[in-house]
Design a protein around this motif. Structure first.
Motif, mmCIF file in Angstrom:
data_model
loop_
_atom_site.group_PDB
_atom_site.id
_atom_site.type_symbol
_atom_site.label_atom_id
_atom_site.label_comp_id
_atom_site.label_asym_id
_atom_site.label_seq_id
_atom_site.Cartn_x
_atom_site.Cartn_y
_atom_site.Cartn_z
ATOM 1 N N PRO A 116 16.496 -2.958 3.554
ATOM 2 C CA PRO A 116 15.705 -2.733 4.955
ATOM 3 C C PRO A 116 14.516 -1.854 4.612
ATOM 4 C CG PRO A 116 17.619 -1.490 4.918
ATOM 5 C CD PRO A 116 17.749 -2.191 3.664
ATOM 6 N N GLN A 117 14.053 -1.714 5.761
ATOM 7 C CA GLN A 117 12.772 -0.784 5.967
ATOM 8 C C GLN A 117 13.109 0.652 5.530
ATOM 9 O OE1 GLN A 117 10.425 0.960 9.494
ATOM 10 N NE2 GLN A 117 10.440 -1.042 9.665
ATOM 11 N N HIS A 118 12.027 1.357 4.786
ATOM 12 C CA HIS A 118 12.592 2.539 4.145
ATOM 13 C C HIS A 118 11.808 3.723 4.551
ATOM 14 C CE1 HIS A 118 14.225 4.862 0.778
ATOM 15 N NE2 HIS A 118 13.087 5.312 0.371
ATOM 16 N N HIS A 119 10.241 3.375 5.072
ATOM 17 C CA HIS A 119 9.380 4.456 5.263
ATOM 18 C C HIS A 119 8.775 4.235 6.639
ATOM 19 C CE1 HIS A 119 9.168 6.098 1.096
ATOM 20 N NE2 HIS A 119 8.924 4.740 0.747
ATOM 21 N N LYS A 120 8.382 5.275 7.154
ATOM 22 C CA LYS A 120 7.634 5.339 8.665
ATOM 23 C C LYS A 120 6.723 4.456 8.505
ATOM 24 C CE LYS A 120 5.629 8.341 12.227
ATOM 25 N NZ LYS A 120 5.587 9.786 12.509
ATOM 26 N N PRO A 121 6.548 3.288 9.453
ATOM 27 C CA PRO A 121 5.274 2.441 9.567
ATOM 28 C C PRO A 121 3.915 3.093 9.406
ATOM 29 C CG PRO A 121 7.078 1.759 10.896
ATOM 30 C CD PRO A 121 7.329 2.981 10.415
ATOM 31 N N GLY A 122 3.358 2.560 8.401
ATOM 32 C CA GLY A 122 1.655 3.162 8.492
ATOM 33 C C GLY A 122 1.597 4.379 7.585
ATOM 34 N N LYS A 123 2.699 4.621 7.097
ATOM 35 C CA LYS A 123 2.726 6.251 6.310
ATOM 36 C C LYS A 123 1.709 6.075 5.174
ATOM 37 C CE LYS A 123 4.624 9.573 7.046
ATOM 38 N NZ LYS A 123 4.278 10.890 7.934
ATOM 39 N N VAL A 124 0.871 7.194 5.049
ATOM 40 C CA VAL A 124 0.185 7.194 3.654
ATOM 41 C C VAL A 124 0.443 8.595 3.071
ATOM 42 C CG1 VAL A 124 -2.152 7.259 2.733
ATOM 43 C CG2 VAL A 124 -1.838 5.524 4.589
ATOM 44 N N HIS A 125 0.692 8.628 1.660
ATOM 45 C CA HIS A 125 1.088 9.669 0.965
ATOM 46 C C HIS A 125 0.173 9.595 -0.192
ATOM 47 C CE1 HIS A 125 5.250 9.505 2.601
ATOM 48 N NE2 HIS A 125 4.616 10.576 3.050
ATOM 49 N N GLN A 126 -1.019 10.643 -0.144
ATOM 50 C CA GLN A 126 -2.045 10.669 -1.210
ATOM 51 C C GLN A 126 -1.342 10.885 -2.510
ATOM 52 O OE1 GLN A 126 -5.066 13.270 0.347
ATOM 53 N NE2 GLN A 126 -6.142 11.290 1.418
ATOM 54 N N THR A 127 -0.457 11.848 -2.608
ATOM 55 C CA THR A 127 0.295 12.091 -3.959
ATOM 56 C C THR A 127 1.793 12.114 -3.770
ATOM 57 O OG1 THR A 127 0.359 14.538 -3.280
ATOM 58 C CG2 THR A 127 -1.530 13.914 -4.283
ATOM 59 N N GLN A 128 2.367 12.270 -4.957
ATOM 60 C CA GLN A 128 3.847 12.322 -4.997
ATOM 61 C C GLN A 128 4.469 13.601 -4.399
ATOM 62 O OE1 GLN A 128 5.441 11.962 -8.815
ATOM 63 N NE2 GLN A 128 7.437 11.063 -8.085
ATOM 64 N N ALA A 129 3.725 14.480 -4.513
ATOM 65 C CA ALA A 129 3.985 15.902 -4.002
ATOM 66 C C ALA A 129 4.011 15.947 -2.471
ATOM 67 C CB ALA A 129 3.123 16.985 -4.492
ATOM 68 N N THR A 130 3.053 15.091 -1.861
ATOM 69 C CA THR A 130 3.097 15.169 -0.383
ATOM 70 C C THR A 130 4.183 14.164 0.163
ATOM 71 O OG1 THR A 130 1.390 13.464 -0.546
ATOM 72 C CG2 THR A 130 0.360 15.906 -0.094
ATOM 73 N N ALA A 131 4.357 13.184 -0.505
ATOM 74 C CA ALA A 131 5.573 12.453 -0.067
ATOM 75 C C ALA A 131 6.841 13.330 -0.083
ATOM 76 C CB ALA A 131 5.635 11.196 -1.053
ATOM 77 N N ALA A 132 7.123 14.068 -1.323
ATOM 78 C CA ALA A 132 8.230 14.752 -1.350
ATOM 79 C C ALA A 132 8.347 15.728 -0.310
ATOM 80 C CB ALA A 132 8.358 15.248 -2.733
ATOM 81 N N ALA A 133 7.418 16.271 0.213
ATOM 82 C CA ALA A 133 7.254 17.398 1.281
ATOM 83 C C ALA A 133 7.467 16.947 2.563
ATOM 84 C CB ALA A 133 6.154 18.310 0.867
#
Length: 154
Positions: A116-133
């Motif tokens: 199923p869906q895994h992330h917040k709709p429309g979410k943008v993470h420019q880098t892996q570090a911002t995604a992890a945080a």
């Protein structure tokens, strides 16, 4: 990027072009009730990140670059190890530890489909570090989820 995640409404776009044009680590481009599509750009030497989704099957397709796909029953037991490149897909069964590492000489451009869906709709993470945080990246309340089980990251 010219796509807006419009939620569980009909959508059509040139997936290959958008994947190749994406410069973000992860961009969520469509979120349905039961699955989700994201675009990813993995820098040279970078990776998607070793993780395990207990209740999420995942489809990953490379549109540019070369990668090393690894999977297994434990994070220290990655028994599947295969090099992949443009046009290849990686199919990740729910519950498998997995990672794809960029082993090429250019950014690795991929798209992924989660069910199923895994992330917040429309979410943008420019880098892996911002995604992890990011502490605000949960699936939409209206998405169909099997039950609340947290993903695991190495």
């Amino acid at each position: 990027m010219s796509i807006d995640d419009i939620g569980p409404r009909p959508q059509a776009f040139d997936l290959e072009t958008e994947t190749l044009d994406n410069s973000n680590y992860r961009t969520v481009v469509w979120s349905g009730s039961h699955l989700q599509v994201t675009l990813m750009s993995i820098p040279v030497g970078g990776d998607i990140g070793l993780e395990r989704h207990p209740d999420t099957d995942q489809f990953i397709r490379l549109d540019r670059g070369r990668g090393r796909a690894q999977m297994g029953p434990a994070k220290d037991e990655l028994t599947f190890d295969h090099e992949v490149s443009d046009g290849w897909c990686v199919l990740v069964p729910a519950g498998s530890w997995h990672n794809v590492t960029n082993v090429g000489e250019e950014p690795m451009q991929v798209y992924t489909v989660y069910a199923p869906q895994h992330h917040k709709p429309g979410k943008v993470h420019q880098t892996q570090a911002t995604a992890a945080a990011d502490t605000d990246d949960e699936p939409a309340e209206w998405s169909v989820q099997p039950h609340p089980v947290a993903d695991q990251h190495a």
